[in-house]
Write an enzyme that holds these catalytic residues in place. Structure first.
Site, short mmCIF file in Angstrom:
data_model
loop_
_atom_site.label_atom_id
_atom_site.label_comp_id
_atom_site.label_asym_id
_atom_site.label_seq_id
_atom_site.Cartn_x
_atom_site.Cartn_y
_atom_site.Cartn_z
N GLU A 427 0.84 -1.24 -0.07
CA GLU A 427 0.17 0.09 -0.02
C GLU A 427 0.83 1.35 0.09
O GLU A 427 0.32 2.41 0.28
CB GLU A 427 -1.15 0.09 1.20
CG GLU A 427 -2.10 -1.13 1.02
CD GLU A 427 -3.29 -1.12 2.16
OE1 GLU A 427 -3.08 -0.22 3.09
OE2 GLU A 427 -4.14 -1.78 2.24
N ASP A 428 2.11 1.41 -0.30
CA ASP A 428 3.01 2.39 -0.39
C ASP A 428 2.51 3.46 -1.35
O ASP A 428 2.66 4.67 -1.18
CB ASP A 428 4.32 2.40 -0.46
CG ASP A 428 4.85 1.41 0.94
OD1 ASP A 428 3.95 1.28 1.81
OD2 ASP A 428 6.02 1.34 0.95
#
Length: 895
Positions: A427-428
């Site tokens: 989820e970066d």
């Protein structure tokens, strides 16, 4: 000569700043500071009540560990190394008062030559000391020191976790406590040798027709010198390949190999996970060797343009694989997981008909035994690199440490056939979107990325894929989870998505699941309470054992958890705040949500060339402490009903039945529309290699009386191999004409797709000639579908209930529970029953089924993994039951 001496006893520890001289015995090595302090009565169990708060000070101290050992016997020319498989995390190591190592990465193995630093044999013990500085305090310092060159953004607790190469979840997550550990978390040993085989691995390609495999075998020997190395491949104890090679001056040896008609490694449900033993032996008087179990398979990630965007699914050995599985977090906050426990977890996953596990990026690169269990059982592994929900820095020292970490773990894991894909992070890229950080997909210059406000792109799209190509050429890599080739990470047409429209973000009804799919859904989920006895193990005060108590809330880290959970509960059920009833309802919410998602998204597997959804991975399989979370199996390995909902949805041949979704919570909506809608659909999903003939039966059964209200439908159906067979798009039999209303007309060229349901307008029933709706005369019914094979054997069932369930009456279900064998129970009912749950025991003792519906005329037989005894020893509940758990049925206590 090659000798290994484990350093796992005799360890003591103390607060580094404590000069009183008191050293306390370590509980276990490997272990952690928290468990050592608990063992010595310095802190209470952090998993119980609010004790975690009384243990947070531990992370702000430095701790020193010490042991003594005798020098090993040596021969002329031998070398002695001290090997650290895992130090947590900022460690200064001294031997006999001299510093020998500075470590700063939890995920890196260290090897130090101590031959000249040991005391002479028989001249006294060597003293080994390891000082662990506070990772929490150092992380905060680094954020300040580097603030001029990087914007540290961290979701889930503090920014100080970002510059420290350590398991990120220990700073706290929305399912886990803040317990930032320190200590010797993996083994330490003394290795004495004249020569050794450091590693043995291979690079190979299975031919397109699967008829052969060819490539190269490699070995790394130390000390680096030219020596003769023998490579072998064996299958079931029989040698199938043998050759000798000479290593170069760096110590690397290699030889080409090929096998005809190889036994291939297959995922669970698609064939046997065959393995070979690969060996490398230094040909000398001592025959020093190293062996590994490996597997050959042809693995592809299929990303092709189609009418829905771009596909995303895996093809193994020329078979398209629908990946049904779960996301995995560390199974303990203190990483105290044995090889046996890992195998039990993966067995539980396989028993649940799941074939993929995603090792989430906020945790660790798991122990070898985790991947060995996956290899053995045929579980595909999606492995994230260990970064999650953050703006990862990219200054030089951080990149250097990350490169060591990546090479170390790729080399350790590259021979596991189960590991099918690496992803750069968790989820970066959502962080990049949320904070408007620089990202121009058309810019392909990695050096320019380092100068942007999102230098993490350099890590995920340049550094890591290049390292992978060097260490394990051809392995599948995906820059992030989720990632969509430069599009929004929520784009359902390309890449994978994390579908948090349910629970997070819009809190969409889970009945809308068919409209919320993607090309591969690598995260989604619903929170539920764990086993009642698990709750009582973490909240020991009986006065606090109720929903919403301070201690119960403390063990639920999900943001806005009460608002969200109660929204889903109150929209669907009449809420009872008795602990046992409330627990049961939360579990029904989770199970219903997972049943809707898995069945409807698996339906979209379709057929070759139309793989609209390539996989579904629930968030999450497990917990790291006793808690309330999205896990479908609790900390003590007790499956929740949601686990069984997934199991039923992922049977090799699974029937699905659904009605159109009509929202009932919107303002001015006519709530009788959903009650009166007679539209329904039936499909059958299969992962089997061949088409097969089955019999489908569909019944319409009154919830009020238990009687069939329309003629049973019976059809012979040819089920499509490895795909979805659409069977019925219809209205209920003419015998129920009193429920008729205007039909919804399909707008697409295909059979009516529930993906389009939310686009339809509400039909109007209030027209001339249509009788007015009456609650008194309305007879709500379930739609029950069952599929049997040609011999009459049951393959799958599914039940569709009218939503919402809180509008229904549950009196007099007529449930009977009967023990029919040492380990079997038969459950019957006179009227349809929703969510029948048998209580379970701890430590992975899964039942054959649980949390199921009971239909008149359809007995449910449940098998236990132990002897049952008398029926009065059991306890159970179901929606609307008077004898709810813990009231009139005896409890099974956790040991």
């Amino acid at each position: 000569m090659e000798e290994i001496q484990q350093l796992d006893t005799g360890w003591t520890f103390k607060d580094t700043a404590d000069n009183s001289g008191e050293w306390l015995p370590a509980a276990n090595v490997p272990g952690s500071i928290h468990k050592d302090l608990e063992h010595n009565g310095q802190i209470p169990d952090p998993f119980v009540n609010m004790n975690e708060l009384n243990a947070r000070w531990v992370a702000e101290r430095s701790w020193t560990y010490r042991t003594c050992f005798a020098s090993p016997p040596t021969e002329v020319g031998s070398v002695t190394d001290l090997v650290f498989k895992g130090l947590d995390t900022l460690a200064t190591v001294s031997l006999n008062g001299a510093k020998i190592l500075e470590a700063d990465n939890m995920f890196v193995e260290y090897r130090v030559n101590i031959t000249e630093k040991l005391k002479p044999e028989h001249s006294g013990a060597n003293v080994l000391e390891i000082n662990f500085a506070s990772a929490m305090l150092r992380g905060r310092e680094l954020v300040k020191e580097r603030a001029h060159e990087h914007r540290f953004i961290a979701h889930q607790t503090e920014q100080g976790r970002l510059p420290i190469r350590k398991a990120q979840y220990q700073w706290g997550w929305d399912w886990g406590p803040i317990l930032v550990t320190a200590g010797i978390w993996r083994p330490i040993y003394i290795h004495t040798y004249a020569s050794r085989v450091d590693d043995v691995w291979f690079q190979a390609q299975v031919s397109e027709d699967l008829g052969s495999v060819c490539g190269k075998l490699f070995a790394q020997v130390s000390p680096g010198r030219a020596c003769k190395v023998r490579f072998t491949l064996a299958k079931d104890g029989q040698l199938v390949f043998d050759c000798e090679s000479v290593s170069d001056e760096s110590g690397q040896a290699s030889c080409a190999f090929s096998l005809q008609d190889p036994a291939l490694w297959y995922p669970a449900g698609f064939g046997k996970p065959e393995r070979y033993e690969l060996g490398a032996t230094i040909v000398s008087d001592h025959h020093i060797s190293k062996t590994k179990l490996i597997g050959f398979r042809r693995a592809e990630l299929i990303q092709e343009s189609d009418r829905s965007g771009m596909s995303f699914y895996f093809r193994i050995n020329n078979i398209d694989i629908f990946c049904g599985g779960a996301c995995w977090i560390p199974a303990d906050s203190f990483l105290a997981v044995t090889p046996e426990r890992y195998r039990e977890w993966m067995q539980l996953l396989k028993k649940g008909n799941q074939n993929m596990v995603r090792v989430w990026g906020g945790g660790i690169y798991e122990d070898d035994s985790f991947y060995e269990a996956c290899d053995e059982l045929g579980i595909l592994v999606w492995q994230d690199f260990c970064m999650a929900c953050q703006s990862t820095p990219a200054y030089d020292s951080f990149l250097a440490s990350l490169e060591k970490e990546a090479r170390c773990n790729i080399r350790r894991l590259r021979t596991h056939p189960s590991l099918i894909i690496w992803a750069g992070n968790n989820e970066d890229y959502e962080i990049q979107e949320a904070y408007g950080l620089d990202y121009d997909y058309a810019d392909k210059d990695p050096q320019s990325w380092l100068k942007s406000s999102y230098p993490a792109r350099y890590v995920y799209e340049h550094l890591l894929p290049n390292i992978l190509e060097q260490e394990d050429p051809g392995v599948i890599y995906h820059p992030s989870s989720p990632w969509s080739h430069g599009k929004k990470t929520t784009d359902p047409t390309v890449g994978d998505i994390h579908q948090w429209g349910i629970w997070h973000r819009e809190l969409k009804p889970y009945q809308e699941a068919p409209t919320l799919s993607g090309r591969f859904v690598s995260e989604f989920g619903m929170v539920a309470y764990p086993h009642v006895e698990t709750i009582k193990s973490m909240v020991t005060d009986p006065g606090q054992q109720y929903p919403g108590s301070i201690l119960m809330d403390f063990h639920n880290r999900a943001i806005d958890h009460e608002r969200k959970l109660l929204t889903y509960m109150s929209e669907n059920f009449s809420v009872d705040y008795n602990l046992e009833s409330f627990t049961h309802l939360t579990q029904l919410v989770q199970a219903d949500a997972l049943a809707h998602t898995y069945r409807s998204w698996r339906r979209q597997w379709r057929s070759a060339g139309r793989r609209e959804c390539g996989g579904v991975l629930v968030w999450q399989l497990n917990d790291c402490w006793p808690t309330i979370s999205w896990a479908v199996v609790d900390y003590y390995m007790v499956p929740k009903p949601g686990y069984y909902a997934i199991r039923r949805a992922l049977t090799p041949v699974a029937v699905g039945v659904a009605r159109p979704f009509h929202p009932w919570t919107h303002g001015h909506v006519d709530p009788t529309i959903a009650l009166a809608d007679r539209k329904y659909e039936v499909w059958i999903a299969s992962t089997e290699a061949r088409a097969r003939e089955v019999e489908l039966q569909v019944r319409f059964i009154s919830i009020r009386t238990g009687k069939d209200v329309a003629k049973k439908i019976v059809r012979r159906v040819t089920v499509l191999a490895n795909g979805t067979t659409e069977v019925i798009t219809d209205d209920v039999d003419v015998a129920m004409q009193e429920l008729a209303h205007d039909k919804i007309v399909p707008e697409s060229e295909d059979t009516w797709d529930l993906n389009q349901a939310s686009d339809f307008k509400f039909p109007s029933r209030h027209k001339r000639g249509v009788p007015p709706f009456s609650l008194e005369t309305h007879d709500p019914y379930i739609i029950f579908a069952r599929v049997t094979d040609e011999a009459g054997g049951l393959l799958s069932t599914d039940t569709s209930w009218p939503d919402p369930l809180k509008y229904l009456s549950w009196e007099g279900r007529g449930v009977q529970v009967e023990v029919v064998g040492e380990q079997e129970v038969k459950v019957t009912a006179q009227k349809p029953v929703k969510g029948f749950v048998l209580q379970e025991v701890r430590d992975g003792a899964a039942l054959s089924d649980n949390g199921f519906d009971v239909v008149p005329g359809e007995a449910q037989v449940v098998r236990f993994e132990r002897a049952i005894g008398d029926v009065n020893d059991l306890r159970w509940t179901f929606l609307g039951a008077e004898n709810t758990l813990g009231r009139t049925r005896r409890r099974y206590e956790l040991p």
